[in-house]
Design an enzyme around this catalytic site. Structure first.
Site, PDB file in Angstrom:
ATOM      1  N   LYS A  74       5.165   1.480  -6.524  1.00 25.56           N
ATOM      2  CA  LYS A  74       6.516   0.900  -6.561  1.00 25.56           C
ATOM      3  C   LYS A  74       6.529  -0.561  -7.005  1.00 25.56           C
ATOM      4  O   LYS A  74       7.345  -0.957  -7.830  1.00 25.56           O
ATOM      5  CB  LYS A  74       7.142   1.028  -5.171  1.00 25.56           C
ATOM      6  CG  LYS A  74       8.464   0.305  -5.020  1.00 25.56           C
ATOM      7  CD  LYS A  74       9.242   0.727  -3.811  1.00 25.56           C
ATOM      8  CE  LYS A  74       8.563   0.406  -2.514  1.00 25.56           C
ATOM      9  NZ  LYS A  74       9.387   0.826  -1.360  1.00 25.56           N
TER      10      LYS A  74
ATOM     11  N   ALA B   2       0.817  -1.215   0.000  1.00 24.76           N
ATOM     12  CA  ALA B   2       0.000   0.000   0.000  1.00 24.76           C
ATOM     13  C   ALA B   2       0.849   1.263   0.000  1.00 24.76           C
ATOM     14  O   ALA B   2       0.341   2.359  -0.201  1.00 24.76           O
ATOM     15  CB  ALA B   2      -0.926   0.006   1.215  1.00 24.76           C
TER      16      ALA B   2
ATOM     17  N   ASN C  50      13.741   0.375  -2.439  1.00 22.23           N
ATOM     18  CA  ASN C  50      13.083   1.634  -2.063  1.00 22.23           C
ATOM     19  C   ASN C  50      13.350   2.747  -3.069  1.00 22.23           C
ATOM     20  O   ASN C  50      12.618   3.720  -3.117  1.00 22.23           O
ATOM     21  CB  ASN C  50      13.556   2.085  -0.683  1.00 22.23           C
ATOM     22  CG  ASN C  50      13.135   1.103   0.402  1.00 22.23           C
ATOM     23  OD1 ASN C  50      11.992   0.669   0.445  1.00 22.23           O
ATOM     24  ND2 ASN C  50      14.068   0.726   1.242  1.00 22.23           N
TER      25      ASN C  50
ATOM     26  N   ARG D 162      10.229   7.194  -2.323  1.00 20.86           N
ATOM     27  CA  ARG D 162      11.653   7.276  -2.661  1.00 20.86           C
ATOM     28  C   ARG D 162      11.937   6.890  -4.116  1.00 20.86           C
ATOM     29  O   ARG D 162      13.018   7.136  -4.627  1.00 20.86           O
ATOM     30  CB  ARG D 162      12.464   6.393  -1.688  1.00 20.86           C
ATOM     31  CG  ARG D 162      12.543   6.975  -0.298  1.00 20.86           C
ATOM     32  CD  ARG D 162      13.020   5.952   0.740  1.00 20.86           C
ATOM     33  NE  ARG D 162      11.929   5.092   1.211  1.00 20.86           N
ATOM     34  CZ  ARG D 162      12.057   4.143   2.147  1.00 20.86           C
ATOM     35  NH1 ARG D 162      13.237   3.916   2.693  1.00 20.86           N
ATOM     36  NH2 ARG D 162      11.023   3.414   2.523  1.00 20.86           N
TER      37      ARG D 162
ATOM     38  N   ALA E  18      15.459  -7.978 -58.845  1.00 16.82           N
ATOM     39  CA  ALA E  18      15.844  -6.968 -57.859  1.00 16.82           C
ATOM     40  C   ALA E  18      15.134  -5.651 -58.144  1.00 16.82           C
ATOM     41  O   ALA E  18      14.879  -5.291 -59.295  1.00 16.82           O
ATOM     42  CB  ALA E  18      17.353  -6.767 -57.902  1.00 16.82           C
TER      43      ALA E  18
END
Ligand code: UD1
Ligand code: CA
Length: 463
Positions: free
Chosen positions: A51, A39, A251, A44, A430
């Site tokens: 995160k 949560a 973190n 950071r 070609a």
């Protein structure tokens, strides 16, 4: 220290408890439940996304932790914050409990307890930002619970940094955990760190969680305080140690990069153990689900994005990028090739430099060796795709398919305007722009004829 200071707000039951019948479908012997805390805002990380959704090895970090937990726990509840719909979707089908106010890790864990409906077996609490924990370590945690009332995972990191420190008693049992922010200089000198996983019987954990207070440096309800509460009841607390590579927390972006490096090292070691040759392993980037067969050779600087399988004996040359594709036996890819999702390279086919394939099957032994884009195409066995060939698969609205038969020879710098079919053994001159189907065994040339004017060459300065 007195963990019982403030009184923690108690959770309400927001969703129905798990259906007990579901447990009957799970492997025998798996009765423990896990609560994963996710949560936090991840301040950071300085990111707009939660995160635990940041990827490691090509999948959100929380899915790594869920995969390990699914092998060991019969029930998993993830604690999320309010307005985290994307996270709720990423953890499905597991249930979520919402922590409305972020009052700390003990408060977060408590939010999941009503969903577990008084689970009498073991309950472990894990952190979503510690995603590299292996199944085997979780197994050791659960096994250790038989010998102690509360078990936690601990590590001795090279740099203990700001982890919580684990304080041991004279008998080797754990006395308490002190958070870095609350620790004295002497306590910060301790090398044994809390990894953030605890496990106890459900009723014990529920009682300790409810008793945690917030009289500390951050004014938060710390999960780590359950240790002192268990000790105050005279209970045994044990630490199970595991390597930092597994227990490290994430973190910040720098710690995310360090965790990625640890995961990559683990994935590369597993690939090499399974018989893959890597000329410069530290330069090869793998995904959690990369499958490389025995005797595959991977040259330096190759990226395997998610969803790649490479079969026995194939060679992936330097600086290639592969995603969502299947490379079959003894095929050769690169250098500088790009295989995009939906690509199948059949046995012994070659994909050379600056060639991109998307949703394309390149037949057995076929070759596309230089500077080509082949999208939404099926290319037969033994076909030869000349340098500079482009499938013009997109008309600005829809994608169209190109089919090239076995043994066809596509001359250099050919544009194949899809939808179009080139028959088996057809020969394309070609520089052709092919807009209509070419039958089997036919020659097609579609370009302006060359005109030569004698004597009209360049008459510039000095000539
Ligand atoms: C925590 C531990 C620390 C340990 C470290 C290991 C506590 C108090 N400290 O510190 O001892 O060494 O992990 O990595 O537990 N979360 C919530 N709700 C909250 C607060 C946090 O769900 O109200 C979640 C976060 O999303 C995160 C996890 O809990 O996934 C851990 O929180 P975080 O703030 O990262 O704790 P650390 O400071 O790393
Ligand atoms: Ca953390």
């Amino acid at each position: 220290m007195s963990p019982a200071a403030g009184h923690m707000p108690q959770p309400e039951l927001t969703r129905a408890p798990l259906d007990a019948a579901r447990c009957g479908l799970l492997p025998e012997g798996m009765s423990a439940a896990a609560i994963i805390l996710a949560a936090g805002l991840g301040t950071r990380m300085r990111s707009a996304r939660p995160k635990v959704l940041h990827p490691l090895g090509g999948r959100p970090m929380i899915r790594h932790l869920l995969a390990a937990c699914e092998a060991r726990f019969a029930r998993i509840v993830v604690v999320v914050g309010p307005d985290m719909a994307e996270l709720e979707a990423a953890v499905a089908p597991h249930e979520v409990a919402v922590q409305r106010e972020r009052l700390g890790t003990a408060h977060a864990a408590l939010q999941a307890m009503p969903l577990l409906g008084g689970h009498a077996g073991d309950v472990a609490v894990l952190y979503g930002d510690n995603p590299l924990i292996g199944e085997e370590t979780l197994g050791r945690l659960l096994a250790a619970r038989a010998e102690a009332d509360l078990v936690l995972l601990a590590m001795r990191p090279a740099d203990p940094g700001r982890y919580g420190r684990v304080l041991l008693g004279p008998d080797g049992g754990v006395e308490r955990i002190v958070e870095w922010a609350d620790a004295t200089e002497a306590e910060r000198a301790i090398g044994l760190c809390n990894a953030g996983v605890v496990c106890a019987r459900g009723p014990d954990l529920a009682r300790w969680l409810a008793a945690v207070g917030n009289a500390n440096a951050k004014g938060e309800y710390y999960l780590t305080d359950v240790v002192a509460l268990a000790r105050a009841e005279g209970r045994r607390v044990r630490a199970v140690e595991a390597p930092e590579a597994e227990l490290r927390g994430i973190n910040s972006r720098a710690e995310l990069a360090a965790a990625e490096a640890a995961l990559q090292a683990r994935l590369r070691e597993a690939a090499m153990r399974a018989g893959v040759t890597m000329l410069a392993p530290e330069t090869v980037h793998l995904s959690y689900d990369t499958r490389l067969g025995p005797d595959v050779v991977v040259e330096p600087h190759v990226v395997f994005a998610p969803g790649v399988t490479v079969e026995e004996g194939a060679i992936i040359r330097a600086f290639s990028h592969l995603e969502g594709c299947l490379v079959k036996r003894e095929a050769v890819i690169g250098p500088y090739a790009r295989l995009r999702p939906g690509t199948v390279v059949e046995p012994r086919a070659h994909v050379g430099n600056f060639v991109e394939l998307k949703a394309t099957t390149l037949g057995a032994g076929a070759k596309a060796n230089h500077l080509a884009y082949l999208g939404d195409a099926t290319i037969g066995a033994g076909a030869n795709i000349g340098a500079g060939t482009i499938t013009c698969n997109y008309d600005g609205v829809a994608k169209h398919r190109t089919e090239i038969g076995e043994g066809a020879f596509i001359g250099s710098d050919t544009a194949l305007v899809a939808p179009v079919k080139v028959g088996a053994r057809a020969l394309i001159g070609a520089g052709s722009v092919i807009t209509a189907n070419v039958p089997e065994d036919a020659l097609a040339i579609a370009r302006g004829r060359q005109t030569v004017y004698e004597g009209r060459g360049f008459k510039g300065k000095g000539r």
